[in-house]
Motif scaffolding. Sequence first.
Motif, short mmCIF file in Angstrom:
data_model
loop_
_atom_site.label_atom_id
_atom_site.label_comp_id
_atom_site.label_asym_id
_atom_site.label_seq_id
_atom_site.Cartn_x
_atom_site.Cartn_y
_atom_site.Cartn_z
N ALA A 337 0.98 -1.27 -0.09
CA ALA A 337 -0.03 0.36 0.07
C ALA A 337 0.50 1.17 -0.10
N ASP A 338 0.53 2.09 -1.45
CA ASP A 338 1.52 3.50 -1.10
C ASP A 338 1.48 4.29 0.10
N ASP A 339 0.14 4.56 0.02
CA ASP A 339 -0.12 5.09 1.70
C ASP A 339 -0.19 5.12 2.58
N THR A 377 0.76 11.83 -1.34
CA THR A 377 1.45 11.23 -2.23
C THR A 377 0.36 10.09 -3.06
N ASP A 378 0.47 8.76 -2.20
CA ASP A 378 -1.31 8.36 -2.81
C ASP A 378 -1.57 8.29 -4.05
N LEU A 379 -1.96 9.69 -4.14
CA LEU A 379 -3.15 10.35 -4.89
C LEU A 379 -1.80 11.22 -5.66
N THR A 380 -0.98 11.17 -5.88
CA THR A 380 -0.38 12.23 -7.39
C THR A 380 1.31 11.52 -7.42
N ASP A 381 1.06 9.69 -7.52
CA ASP A 381 1.35 9.08 -7.42
C ASP A 381 1.44 7.71 -9.08
N GLY A 382 0.17 7.84 -9.24
CA GLY A 382 -0.41 6.48 -10.37
C GLY A 382 0.46 5.24 -10.33
N LEU A 383 0.60 5.16 -8.86
CA LEU A 383 0.56 3.61 -8.34
C LEU A 383 0.10 3.03 -7.91
N GLY A 384 -0.79 2.10 -7.43
CA GLY A 384 -1.90 1.27 -6.76
C GLY A 384 -3.03 1.51 -7.20
N ASN A 385 -4.16 0.95 -6.40
CA ASN A 385 -5.53 1.64 -6.99
C ASN A 385 -5.61 3.26 -6.77
N ASP A 386 -5.49 4.04 -7.37
CA ASP A 386 -5.95 5.82 -7.47
C ASP A 386 -7.27 5.61 -8.36
N SER A 387 -8.44 4.96 -8.00
CA SER A 387 -9.79 5.38 -8.45
C SER A 387 -10.19 6.25 -7.87
CA LIG Z 1 -1.66 5.67 -5.30
#
Ligand SMILES: [Ca+2]
Length: 530
Positions: A337-339, A377-387
């Motif tokens: 999980a990136d977050d 970070t999560d919202l801007t990294d283009g990785l993982g589930n960003d839906s």
């Molecule tokens: Ca993400």
Amino acid sequence: MHTRLGLVLRFTSVLAVAVLVAANPAAADPKAGDDVTTYSDSAGRVTAIVAAPGKTLRTGTGDATAHLKAYARRFGLNAKHFVVERVTALPGGTAVRFQQQAAGVPVLGAQMIAVLDDSGSLLSLHGNLSAAAAKDAKPGKKAGDVRGLAQQAFAAEAQIAAAALEEAEPQLAWFDPAIWAGTPSKGQVRLVWSVKVEPTSLAGWGGEILFDAFSGAEVLKLSHKHEISRAICDANTTYVSSSSICLAKNASRIEGGAVSTVADVNYAYDYFGATSTYYQTNFGYDLTANIGSTGKGDNVKRLRAIVRACVAGYGCPMQNAFWNGKGMTFGPGFASADDVIGHELSHGVTEHTSGLTYSSQSGAINESLSDIFGEFTDLTDGLGNDSAGVRWDMGEDLPASIGVIRSMSDPTRFSDPDKVSSSYWYTGTNNSAYVHINSGVGNKAAFLMVDGGTFNGQTITGLGLAKAAQIWWRAQNTLTSSATYNELNTVLPASCRALVTAGIGGLTSADCTQVDKVVLATEMHLTPAA
Ligand SMILES: [Ca+2]
Ligand SMILES: [Ca+2]
Ligand SMILES: [Zn+2]
């Protein structure tokens, strides 16, 4: 840059507000003026003085002590009781942190922060301050009476050998409970021996214990362990021992090295990279240089992690992840999980910037800042589930057995408070529950600042991620280590105004009006239930 007229108006306004505060000592709300805002606590003591955008409180060339001397009496204090503890470079200026002392001994958590612009003029002063007036500091117990006790206590807590921890020499300090309770100080301080303990490897964690300097009794124990969640398991595979620090020679994947066949190794590598990029790109902050650690025979600062680890006391497989000041330890699946990784690394950043104590309201804000920078970070990294459906969820990429653990847009979904007066505000004595639940107020504020919306009578226009990030980063660098939500109530608006003055991030006075509404909607001006 300023006209003469502007200067005259500014000083007139400062005096007018000072008189107003003196004449109305019970005032709890900020006093708005054209050029300066003064904040007071419920006892009428001044807690913050903030210049309007484009204005300064006092011109100067960077001598923060001279600025403090000019203003200390407004806070009812003498500048000679403050020593500079840390100077932090910020975009467009500097934050100077002063530590308050009484009889030459520090009052724990009692600090004043001066924010200067890049020419060295004063933009704001705020503090969490003690009314301590002790004339001398003579302990009844000697340092030797408490030496070793903290090391033993943290070794027992982590179920490791005491030799795996390092204890610093006991230091005398004053403990003022009001500083930590977020209530006005009455100067009722207790002389304590403060003993700090640090881990020497990735095993275990450190902390600080305060012992009464007369009875020797434990006054407060602060553990530096940070964990994202707890669960108990019944399997048994591989345990991390006290010698299991991740050294380069043992690494499954090292900087620039080949991709591993183990998914968790690559997740940790990629998400460490994502968080590093986020801090570097947005704030020019080098994560490796600032929070990286060195190891035996591997004397290079690195962000270190052990994945698929088991740790005594957590069961195996461990359903958890934590930062212990040296690096991160993940149970199987928890590096996905990136977050969560951004959250844990941000604990390291907090340790090296605001230094927010992991207890009471400062602990809740510490947790919130980890959620905020982890999710940014999560919202801007283009990785993982960003839906869109998981925007502002914490832990959407964790194993399904854990799943989402908090919502920043609606903390009440998980019974966490979204404002200070919320019935979900936790008043119990479990520190882990306190900090992980009451972080909801800061999380809601971050969501409102970015996306906007109508909440608790306020309609807020969102600033977007980039602008909000600059405000929270400045707060991270200018909060005292004992900060309460009441301090954020002054620091978030002050941070916005300083950024407008510095011309950073495209922030405008209109944005700062939205920030004022954010702190009002989340009720940071109120004192929480105790
Ligand atoms: Ca993400
Ligand atoms: Ca998330
Ligand atoms: Zn945490």
